[in-house]
Scaffold this active site. Sequence first.
Site, short mmCIF file in Angstrom:
data_model
loop_
_atom_site.label_atom_id
_atom_site.label_comp_id
_atom_site.label_asym_id
_atom_site.label_seq_id
_atom_site.Cartn_x
_atom_site.Cartn_y
_atom_site.Cartn_z
N HIS A 77 52.49 57.71 32.67
CA HIS A 77 51.38 58.45 33.26
C HIS A 77 51.73 59.92 33.52
O HIS A 77 50.84 60.73 33.72
CB HIS A 77 50.88 57.77 34.54
CG HIS A 77 51.77 57.90 35.74
ND1 HIS A 77 52.53 56.86 36.23
CD2 HIS A 77 52.01 58.94 36.58
CE1 HIS A 77 53.19 57.25 37.31
NE2 HIS A 77 52.89 58.51 37.54
N ASP A 102 54.24 51.26 31.78
CA ASP A 102 54.11 52.63 32.28
C ASP A 102 55.42 53.40 32.12
O ASP A 102 55.90 54.05 33.05
CB ASP A 102 53.65 52.65 33.74
CG ASP A 102 53.30 54.07 34.22
OD1 ASP A 102 52.99 54.92 33.37
OD2 ASP A 102 53.37 54.32 35.44
N SER A 143 57.44 60.62 40.29
CA SER A 143 57.21 59.63 39.23
C SER A 143 58.11 59.89 38.03
O SER A 143 58.19 61.00 37.53
CB SER A 143 55.75 59.67 38.78
OG SER A 143 54.92 59.00 39.69
#
Length: 467
Positions: free
Chosen positions: A109, A139, A213
């Site tokens: 992402h 992901d 992230s």
Amino acid sequence: MKLLARSFSVLFLLAAAVAHAADLPPALADLAAKVAPAVVSIASMAPVNKNSAQDDGSDDGSGDGSAYHPASDKPSDTASTVVPPPKTIESLGSGFVFDPAGYILTNNHVVNGASNITVTFPDGTVYPAIIAGRDRDADLAVLKINAGHKLPFVPFGDSNKMRVGDWVLAVGNPFGMPGTNTAGIVSALHRQIDDTKYDDFIQTDAAINKGNSGGPLFNLQGQVIGVNSAIYAPSGASDGIGFSIPSAMAEPVAEALAHSGKMVRGWLGVATEEVTPSIQGVLKLQSPKGALVGAVSARSPASGKLQPGDVITAMGGTPIDNPRALFIRTAEFQTGQSVKVDFVRNGVAAHTQLTITASPPARDENIEQTHEPKPKPVTLSAYGLGLAGNPAENGVSVTSATGPAAKAGIVAGNIIQQVNGVVVATATDVRKQVDALGDAPAVFLISGPAQGGGNPGPRWVAVKPNK
């Protein structure tokens, strides 16, 4: 005597000091310095269009995707014929070098839809990067840069060895602040938050914020045991609950994406379900843990080696507590790998070696059952079951279910495939098996409609007859 007493007193104080020091949090400065050179900041630019409204979960650092779509940017809001230039969304994230040849792991992402990606190292060196491969289901994404020399990297560790309470260090680029270190503990394991298909997160109270992230979560040995991916933050910032993809999932994905550009996950070819207390008792299992095999697909890795009624207890040395754990563990293997599977059959522990293969098309996933038509309907009053005279394609059709059968979740239209591990082809076969049990519960392998819209696939149901 006074000298001796004083010596004992000194020894006691030293022992107390050592014990106290052992209880203190670990010193992390050396660890932070050791891993820092391999942790990078990632910036990606993606064009804005009418379908790109931040629905990919990217870490844009703003906390509000609408800030990139002000009303004044819309041509329809003005009478001018001048159309403003295309806008872009900047996504900020983190990553780490896991291969000195220039391969970097991050979240999918972070780079989803990106047309331009740059990677910045702690010394300020900036490299353009390309996407070597992406795995949307987990992901994860691997980037490739060409530095012209070997890069500092960090190794993967074994997330299966982590325990709740173990110390961890998170490093990343929260809010565009590179090289940020936060420490905490593993606060929970195997968390499911409906974020990815393979949710099996390590939960930590180490502060993780937007921009973290894709960054690494380290154990005290400087090994990556998680990839920081999500936070639970009603306030918009870290509330002490962060989630990391365990290295058991991340490492094989990273290696596959780096070498082949895609991750082809393995398939066992078994349908499994929970071991309920009633089934545990009937099958005489020592523990309710494991994945109970309900069916085995033909021409699958498990065909001829596992059978309905087996309870899978471990795979590749990792304990399997339930069907979800088996699903996750299977997804951590690439096709072609050989893996040891431990199971219990008829109360006896056993193991087998399976070679993981790719899942075939749905039309090939047929469960083979044999039968000989014997058209004779049967009523099992003690169980509340009515069975059809004509056998179904792969078992015996249930025409009615009342009393104990209905309470256990059996409904008309179900197919009984096995009774206490024995394959049945006719209603007479079913009667023969339950008659041999006396007043003991019978365990039926059922497929077809489930009460309340539950799992329609093969499932084990224990039914205690009325006396």
